[in-house]
Structures are given as C-alpha cells and as structure tokens.
Design an enzyme around this catalytic site. Structure first.
Site: not given
Length: 459
Positions: A113, A163, A165, A191, A194, A284-285, A317, A369
């Site tokens: 809060n 990762t 792609k 990977k 995310e 993963h963040r 990460h 990364s």
C-alpha cells in the site's frame, strides 16, 4: 481513560531509533523522497506504519492486541549522499506479520500500500534482509547449481544458451529445426522466448513435441546432454501445470516460467512441481523494468532476485554487465552473488544493504542475455565465472553461415576463454587476442568475429 478517538500522529510509536533489531526480523531498506516540507522522520514512520499495523486513525480494536509486538519500526534514517531530499529508511518487521512460505504475502505486506502514500513523492525498496527463520519456510530453487551440473554432466565452465528467433511466427516444425541446429552445433540449451506461450501459429503441445525431438536427436549426435527451456507460462495455474506435466512425460530436462507476469503464487507452485518431478526451472524476468528501472521509485532488482530464490527457480536472467557503466558491474555482481552464494556480507559499494544468510537454500544460476556476441565472451567469462548461463540469441542465429555454425563459434570462443583462464592468462587484457587465436583454427568462429568486429569490446 480507556480509548481516545481521533486522527493519530505517527511520531508516537513507529520511529524508534533506539530499537535493536532481532535475528528474526525482516529488515527493509527504503529510499524515500518525502514531499517538500515533510521531515524524513515523519516519512519514515509513515512507511513503517502503513506497511505493518498502522492505519490513519486510532481504532478501538487496537486495544485487543499488542501493537508493540506486531508493528513495523523505522529504526534508522540516513540521507543519501549526493542526492537532494533522498533518505534511506531502515524498517524492521516482526516475523509474525508474514505467512510462512509465501513470497506473495511478504510483498503484499511490505510494498502493498505504502507506495501510493501522499507524504512521499517517491519510494523505492532497495533491499530486504530475509532472516534464516523465514528462509527455512521456503523450498527455494527446485534443484540448485550443483544438482543441475550433476544432472547435465557439465563442469568447470559456464553453460551456453540461445533464444530462438524470430520469437513469434515460426511453425512448430521449423522452430524445432532451429532448436536442433543450435544444440547440434554445441550449445547446452536453447530457449523459448518469454512471449512464446501458445499462439495460433504455434500451439504449445506441438512446440513441446518438436523441441523434444530436436533435443533427443542432438543428444544422440553429440553425446552431450541437451535442453530446451519449454515455456510453461499460461493464463491459469492449471494450464501452466498441464504444460509442465507434458514436459515431464516427454522426459525433457527443463521448463521455463515468466515469474513476474505469471506471479509469485504460480511460480512457487511450479517450482514445487519441478522439484517433485526432477525438472529444472528457468526463470525469465519479463516486466522487471516496469518495477525496477526508476532510480527513485519501485523495487530494486536485487529484491526481485532474492524473492525468486525463495519462490524457486534454477536460472534467472540478470543482465549482462558488458558495455554498461563501470558502477553497474559492481551492483550486478552484488545480486548475482545473492543468487549464487550461501552467505553474503553487507557491502554498500555493491548495493548490498544487509548481510544475508541463506543457510542451505540452493543457489540460482544467473543468466546473461541480450545483445551479446563472441567478442564479449572473455569479459563474460571473467565477470560471471563458471556458475552462469551465457545466452546468445542473435549472437548465434545471426552467424552468416547459419545456426549450427553460429553455435560452434560460441562454443569454441567459450572453451578458448575457459582454457586461457585456467592457464592463468588475464581475460580482461588479452580477451581480443584469445578470440583471434581461436578463430585461426575455427572457420565458424572467424566468420562470427568478422560479422561483429565493428561492435566495441569494452569492459
């Protein structure tokens, strides 16, 4: 006199500079920017009160409990050097305010809060000291660093990842093909991005199947254990669990979760499932910068990292350090050590406000990364040491001859750096030279070096 109604003054009880903190207290360091005209003591007490037992007025039910036993206390305030009107307020919370084994409840209490408080212009949670008594109520990472090395049979070097792609748009079959190429070339892991969950162009079950096939094929050809972080993140906990179960049925070694968008409750459930079923858990963040990017408001990533170690994850990460400012290197290494080590001394130069004793909670591997390539390898090896995962997405897939040669280039560069380090060479000074030497006998590495040569190599 009994009970006296009315709005109350925080001075009364929540700022106690003579308080001696207990070993069981949870301690927090807040960076406060009070509104003009609000004295820091007033702001500090407001934070302590609002994040524990306080409310804005005296209520008669206060008489039914011992506020002294349950209240947060602001026990020290110091101005921040070099900043105008910023203070670090230290607050101690009694352990009984928190539910055992719940990161969710811990955050709801401490940061729930108080960040909207009128008396404060801005507030940032810089660090938390988690007492061993509370640490012990958490399972923590499903396996930890040593168990992971034993499962994978990989020792004495950082692990390599990539990762896949383009992150969105590939069909499951082509996605699996890209995974196979990378693993075949010499990476340990590939990977899911995310954002890859279960979209119309590639449903999760198809992806899991083709990736498992890629893993087994690459393992058979290389004689090394391989993995692909299968992203189990989903819209409901039940669906997430279903994906983890399917991964286990396929016999793959590791799954993945976006712990901030997925939430700590879901993450802790998944971590428990992973330990019970022998799955590693990659974290993963995504969304972290929303919370941690502002210097004067929000929560510092080191707190999110500590929370993850409690909630559970085997990799997380944690930034790359390379090519950033020198100061960030120390701060990053500070929370990298908080993830890996059992015991970390207070060290303000590294942003560590409290000595943290994790007792025997397993460690987490930091993952570097984002924007890294072969020329960074010496720096990364030097900075992160063996217990880390180095992830090259574009740095693998963009090698001019394709994924597998890109993977070869990264593996050769890594092995060259590790060997040079073991021979006692100085990676910081001789890094470029080490990579150049290695590229003489590895055409794949030479090709990769050529592509990224104009990108600066800076410590």
């Amino acid at each position: 006199a009994g009970f006296k109604a009315g709005v109350k003054d925080y001075k009364l009880t929540y700022y106690t500079p003579d308080y001696k903190t207990k070993d069981t207290d949870i301690l927090a360091a807040f960076r406060m920017t009070p509104q003009p005209g609000v004295p820091p003591e007033e702001a500090g007490r407001a934070v302590a009160a609002e994040s524990s037992t306080g409310t804005w007025t005296t209520v008669w039910t206060d008489g039914l409990t011992s506020l002294d036993r349950y209240k947060g206390r602001c026990y020290h305030i110091e101005p921040v050097a070099g900043e105008e009107n910023q203070y670090i307020a230290y607050v101690a919370y009694p352990l009984d305010l928190f539910e055992e084994g719940s990161v969710t409840n811990m955050f709801t209490s401490i940061v729930g809060n108080v960040f909207g408080f009128k008396a404060l212009r801005a507030l940032r949670l810089e660090d938390l000291r988690i007492p061993p008594a509370y640490v012990k109520t958490f399972q923590g990472p499903p396996h930890g660093i040593q168990v992971e090395r034993d499962k994978l049979n990989k020792y004495g070097r950082p692990l390599l990842g990539c990762t896949i792609k383009p992150k969105l748009g590939l069909s499951a079959k082509n996605y699996g093909r890209a995974v196979y190429e990378c693993l075949r070339g010499g990476l340990d892991f590939t990977k899911d991005d995310e954002n890859v969950n279960s979209q119309p162009f590639m449903r999760w079950r198809d992806r899991f199947l083709f990736c498992a096939e890629a893993i087994y094929k690459a393992q058979a050809e290389t004689g090394e254990i391989k993995g692909h972080y299968l992203n189990a993140t989903a819209g409901t906990c039940e669906e997430m669990n279903k994906r983890a179960v399917f991964a286990r049925e396929l016999g793959v070694p590791i799954v993945m979760h976006d712990y901030l968008t997925g939430g700590f409750t879901a993450n802790t459930s998944l971590a428990h499932y992973c330990r019970d079923n022998g799955l590693l858990l990659h974290i993963h963040r995504a969304m972290h910068a929303v919370i941690d990017r502002q210097k004067n408001h929000g929560i510092h990533f080191r707190v999110l990292a500590k929370a993850l170690r409690m909630s559970g994850g085997d990799h997380i990460h944690s930034g790359t350090v390379v090519g950033k400012l020198e100061g960030e290197r120390e701060i990053t290494l500070g929370f990298v050590d908080l993830l890996r080590d059992d015991f970390i001394e207070k060290d303000r130069t590294r942003g560590i406000y409290f000595t943290q004793d994790w007792v025997s909670l397993p460690g987490v591997l930091p993952v570097a990364s984002g924007g890294i390539h072969v020329w960074h390898m010496p720096a990364l090896t030097e900075i992160f040491g063996d217990d880390s995962v180095l992830q090259f997405g574009g740095g693998t897939l963009x090698x001019p001859w394709g994924n597998a040669p890109g993977a070869v280039a990264n593996r050769v560069a890594l092995e060259a750096c590790v060997q040079a380090r073991n021979e006692g060479r100085d990676l910081a000074r001789e890094g470029n030279e080490i990579i150049r030497e290695a590229s003489k006998w590895s055409p794949e590495l030479a090709a990769a070096c050529e592509v990224w040569k104009e990108i600066k190599f800076e410590f």
